[in-house]
Scaffold this active site. Structure first.
Site, mmCIF file in Angstrom:
data_model
loop_
_atom_site.group_PDB
_atom_site.id
_atom_site.type_symbol
_atom_site.label_atom_id
_atom_site.label_comp_id
_atom_site.label_asym_id
_atom_site.label_seq_id
_atom_site.Cartn_x
_atom_site.Cartn_y
_atom_site.Cartn_z
ATOM 1 N N LYS A 14 -36.046 19.981 -83.048
ATOM 2 C CA LYS A 14 -36.048 20.361 -84.472
ATOM 3 C C LYS A 14 -36.673 21.748 -84.659
ATOM 4 O O LYS A 14 -36.113 22.614 -85.325
ATOM 5 C CB LYS A 14 -36.820 19.319 -85.302
ATOM 6 C CG LYS A 14 -36.323 17.898 -85.137
ATOM 7 C CD LYS A 14 -37.126 16.900 -85.964
ATOM 8 C CE LYS A 14 -38.580 16.767 -85.575
ATOM 9 N NZ LYS A 14 -38.824 16.090 -84.271
ATOM 10 N N ARG A 88 -40.589 11.621 -93.116
ATOM 11 C CA ARG A 88 -40.726 10.757 -91.940
ATOM 12 C C ARG A 88 -40.863 9.287 -92.331
ATOM 13 O O ARG A 88 -40.979 8.442 -91.444
ATOM 14 C CB ARG A 88 -41.996 11.155 -91.193
ATOM 15 C CG ARG A 88 -41.760 11.954 -89.935
ATOM 16 C CD ARG A 88 -43.122 12.394 -89.466
ATOM 17 N NE ARG A 88 -43.187 12.599 -88.070
ATOM 18 C CZ ARG A 88 -43.171 13.812 -87.492
ATOM 19 N NH1 ARG A 88 -43.030 14.884 -88.223
ATOM 20 N NH2 ARG A 88 -43.306 13.923 -86.203
ATOM 21 N N ARG A 127 -43.340 21.430 -72.626
ATOM 22 C CA ARG A 127 -43.331 22.381 -73.747
ATOM 23 C C ARG A 127 -44.610 23.226 -73.824
ATOM 24 O O ARG A 127 -45.704 22.737 -73.601
ATOM 25 C CB ARG A 127 -43.200 21.614 -75.064
ATOM 26 C CG ARG A 127 -43.434 22.504 -76.279
ATOM 27 C CD ARG A 127 -43.078 21.868 -77.568
ATOM 28 N NE ARG A 127 -43.707 20.582 -77.790
ATOM 29 C CZ ARG A 127 -43.363 19.785 -78.779
ATOM 30 N NH1 ARG A 127 -42.406 20.117 -79.613
ATOM 31 N NH2 ARG A 127 -43.975 18.629 -78.935
ATOM 32 N N ARG A 161 -49.778 21.566 -76.647
ATOM 33 C CA ARG A 161 -50.294 20.716 -77.725
ATOM 34 C C ARG A 161 -51.115 19.556 -77.185
ATOM 35 O O ARG A 161 -50.785 18.976 -76.151
ATOM 36 C CB ARG A 161 -49.120 20.151 -78.535
ATOM 37 C CG ARG A 161 -48.627 21.117 -79.563
ATOM 38 C CD ARG A 161 -47.324 20.709 -80.161
ATOM 39 N NE ARG A 161 -47.261 19.352 -80.698
ATOM 40 C CZ ARG A 161 -46.274 18.908 -81.463
ATOM 41 N NH1 ARG A 161 -45.291 19.726 -81.794
ATOM 42 N NH2 ARG A 161 -46.246 17.674 -81.898
ATOM 43 N N ARG A 172 -45.996 8.155 -80.553
ATOM 44 C CA ARG A 172 -45.175 8.978 -81.445
ATOM 45 C C ARG A 172 -43.752 8.419 -81.534
ATOM 46 O O ARG A 172 -43.154 8.385 -82.609
ATOM 47 C CB ARG A 172 -45.154 10.434 -80.953
ATOM 48 C CG ARG A 172 -46.488 11.126 -81.163
ATOM 49 C CD ARG A 172 -46.626 12.393 -80.341
ATOM 50 N NE ARG A 172 -45.714 13.450 -80.722
ATOM 51 C CZ ARG A 172 -45.493 14.536 -79.988
ATOM 52 N NH1 ARG A 172 -46.117 14.692 -78.832
ATOM 53 N NH2 ARG A 172 -44.661 15.454 -80.409
HETATM 54 P P1 AP5 Z 1 -39.014 21.244 -79.996
HETATM 55 O O1 AP5 Z 1 -38.019 22.106 -80.678
HETATM 56 O O2 AP5 Z 1 -40.440 21.710 -79.984
HETATM 57 O O3 AP5 Z 1 -38.898 19.729 -80.515
HETATM 58 P P2 AP5 Z 1 -39.273 19.071 -81.918
HETATM 59 O O4 AP5 Z 1 -38.152 18.150 -82.290
HETATM 60 O O5 AP5 Z 1 -39.660 20.117 -82.916
HETATM 61 O O6 AP5 Z 1 -40.491 18.193 -81.444
HETATM 62 P P3 AP5 Z 1 -41.953 17.973 -82.018
HETATM 63 O O7 AP5 Z 1 -42.728 17.318 -80.905
HETATM 64 O O8 AP5 Z 1 -42.537 19.243 -82.572
HETATM 65 O O9 AP5 Z 1 -41.685 16.974 -83.129
HETATM 66 P P4 AP5 Z 1 -42.673 16.003 -83.718
HETATM 67 O O10 AP5 Z 1 -41.818 15.489 -84.801
HETATM 68 O O11 AP5 Z 1 -43.259 14.988 -82.821
HETATM 69 O O12 AP5 Z 1 -43.955 16.889 -84.042
HETATM 70 P P5 AP5 Z 1 -44.540 17.459 -85.402
HETATM 71 O O13 AP5 Z 1 -45.212 18.733 -85.094
HETATM 72 O O14 AP5 Z 1 -43.520 17.404 -86.478
HETATM 73 O O15 AP5 Z 1 -38.498 21.032 -78.484
HETATM 74 C C1 AP5 Z 1 -39.264 20.292 -77.538
HETATM 75 C C2 AP5 Z 1 -39.136 20.953 -76.143
HETATM 76 O O16 AP5 Z 1 -37.789 20.826 -75.687
HETATM 77 C C3 AP5 Z 1 -39.451 22.462 -76.134
HETATM 78 O O17 AP5 Z 1 -40.133 22.797 -74.955
HETATM 79 C C4 AP5 Z 1 -38.063 23.136 -76.172
HETATM 80 O O18 AP5 Z 1 -38.069 24.400 -75.502
HETATM 81 C C5 AP5 Z 1 -37.209 22.116 -75.451
HETATM 82 N N1 AP5 Z 1 -35.836 22.057 -75.999
HETATM 83 C C6 AP5 Z 1 -35.481 22.075 -77.304
HETATM 84 N N2 AP5 Z 1 -34.140 21.970 -77.448
HETATM 85 C C7 AP5 Z 1 -33.644 21.866 -76.180
HETATM 86 C C8 AP5 Z 1 -32.323 21.708 -75.656
HETATM 87 N N3 AP5 Z 1 -31.238 21.639 -76.458
HETATM 88 N N4 AP5 Z 1 -32.169 21.614 -74.312
HETATM 89 C C9 AP5 Z 1 -33.258 21.680 -73.478
HETATM 90 N N5 AP5 Z 1 -34.530 21.833 -73.917
HETATM 91 C C10 AP5 Z 1 -34.717 21.922 -75.250
HETATM 92 O O19 AP5 Z 1 -45.632 16.343 -85.763
HETATM 93 C C11 AP5 Z 1 -46.846 16.218 -85.055
HETATM 94 C C12 AP5 Z 1 -47.725 15.163 -85.725
HETATM 95 O O20 AP5 Z 1 -48.047 15.579 -87.075
HETATM 96 C C13 AP5 Z 1 -47.100 13.758 -85.887
HETATM 97 O O21 AP5 Z 1 -47.255 12.978 -84.719
HETATM 98 C C14 AP5 Z 1 -47.911 13.217 -87.089
HETATM 99 O O22 AP5 Z 1 -49.193 12.780 -86.685
HETATM 100 C C15 AP5 Z 1 -48.086 14.448 -87.966
HETATM 101 N N6 AP5 Z 1 -47.011 14.607 -88.981
HETATM 102 C C16 AP5 Z 1 -46.152 15.680 -89.064
HETATM 103 N N7 AP5 Z 1 -45.297 15.508 -90.094
HETATM 104 C C17 AP5 Z 1 -45.614 14.318 -90.667
HETATM 105 C C18 AP5 Z 1 -45.060 13.591 -91.767
HETATM 106 N N8 AP5 Z 1 -44.012 14.060 -92.469
HETATM 107 N N9 AP5 Z 1 -45.627 12.381 -92.093
HETATM 108 C C19 AP5 Z 1 -46.682 11.907 -91.393
HETATM 109 N N10 AP5 Z 1 -47.236 12.548 -90.335
HETATM 110 C C20 AP5 Z 1 -46.719 13.749 -89.977
#
Ligand code: AP5
Length: 216
Positions: A14, A88, A127, A161, A172
């Site tokens: 994402k 979410r 990552r 991270r 997660r």
């Molecule tokens: P990346 O693009 O970083 O993936 P992502 O989908 O953004 O993954 P996240 O881990 O950031 O999502 P998340 O939803 O767990 O975390 P968030 O920060 O929102 O890609 C991942 C890796 O793969 C990278 O190394 C990239 O280079 C590689 N890659 C990407 N695309 C690729 C491809 N096509 N092919 C090969 N490699 C590829 O949330 C963190 C925490 O915050 C949550 O756990 C929760 O505690 C809290 N939180 C955030 N939002 C909320 C909410 N709305 N409600 C409640 N809690 C929340």
């Protein structure tokens, strides 16, 4: 000015695609995860409240993230918003719908990024990101051109991270399947859902998303 949601489990790509859309289409990424991590890094009261919850891989309360999104949406986005990691829960989805109605905005597309769980472990554990500009990298699939230096801004502040480990990823993923995956049906029923193959290469995923946006 399309407003879209990128929906998918941790590691689906994402953030990677949101950054590309910012560059290619002038859209604005609203990542609740990044906002919360910034609060932790700055040591704010909010950061102290959410730090332990995020380190365990659990979701923070709906109230907190809805407040963050509402505040950011006030700034507006001429190119449209990309909601990344929000909503979410069903409550958050309802709240976003109300916010859209109140501000006269529309939600144009919800793009589900489909991946399988085995690929997520490899993506998450490899990552790293730039602490200065937020560019996302991977040890194997997307390393920096010069080791230790961000390709985009030249910073050497590259970070991993705290929640990017196999143990926390299990929580997660469980949170995703219990609380977030029902949104797939929710937006399907509203006729707003499209799906792309998140396992394809980054460029191919970007092209698939562009096709959805050009139709919206
Ligand atoms: P990346 O693009 O970083 O993936 P992502 O989908 O953004 O993954 P996240 O881990 O950031 O999502 P998340 O939803 O767990 O975390 P968030 O920060 O929102 O890609 C991942 C890796 O793969 C990278 O190394 C990239 O280079 C590689 N890659 C990407 N695309 C690729 C491809 N096509 N092919 C090969 N490699 C590829 O949330 C963190 C925490 O915050 C949550 O756990 C929760 O505690 C809290 N939180 C955030 N939002 C909320 C909410 N709305 N409600 C409640 N809690 C929340």
């Amino acid at each position: 000015m399309p407003n879209i949601i990128l929906l998918g489990p941790p590691g689906a790509g994402k953030g990677t695609q949101a950054k590309r859309l910012e560059e290619s289409r002038g859209m604005v990424q609203l990542s609740t995860g990044d906002m919360l991590k910034e609060a932790i890094a700055k040591g704010t009261e909010l950061g102290r409240r959410v730090e332990g919850i995020m380190a365990r891989g659990e979701l923070v309360t709906d109230e907190i993230v809805i407040g963050l999104i509402e505040a950011k949406m006030k700034d507006g986005a001429r190119g449209g918003f990309i909601f990344d990691g929000f909503p979410r829960t069903l409550n958050q989805a309802d709240a976003l719908g109300e916010l859209m109605t109140r501000t006269g905005a529309t939600l144009d597309s919800v793009i589900e990024m489909q991946v399988d769980d085995a690929a997520l472990v490899a993506r998450i554990t490899g990552r790293f990101t730039c602490g200065n500009c937020g560019a996302v990298y991977h040890d194997v699939t997307h390393p920096t051109k010069v080791a230790g230096t961000c390709d985009v801004c030249g910073s050497t502040n590259l970070k991993r991270r705290a929640d990017d480990n196999e143990e926390t990823l299990k929580t997660r993923l469980m949170e995703y399947y219990k609380k977030t995956s029902p949104l797939i049906g929710y937006y399907y029923a509203k006729g707003q859902l499209s799906a792309v193959d998140g396992l394809a290469e980054v460029e191919a995923v970007a092209e698939a998303i562009a096709k959805v946006l050009d139709k919206a």
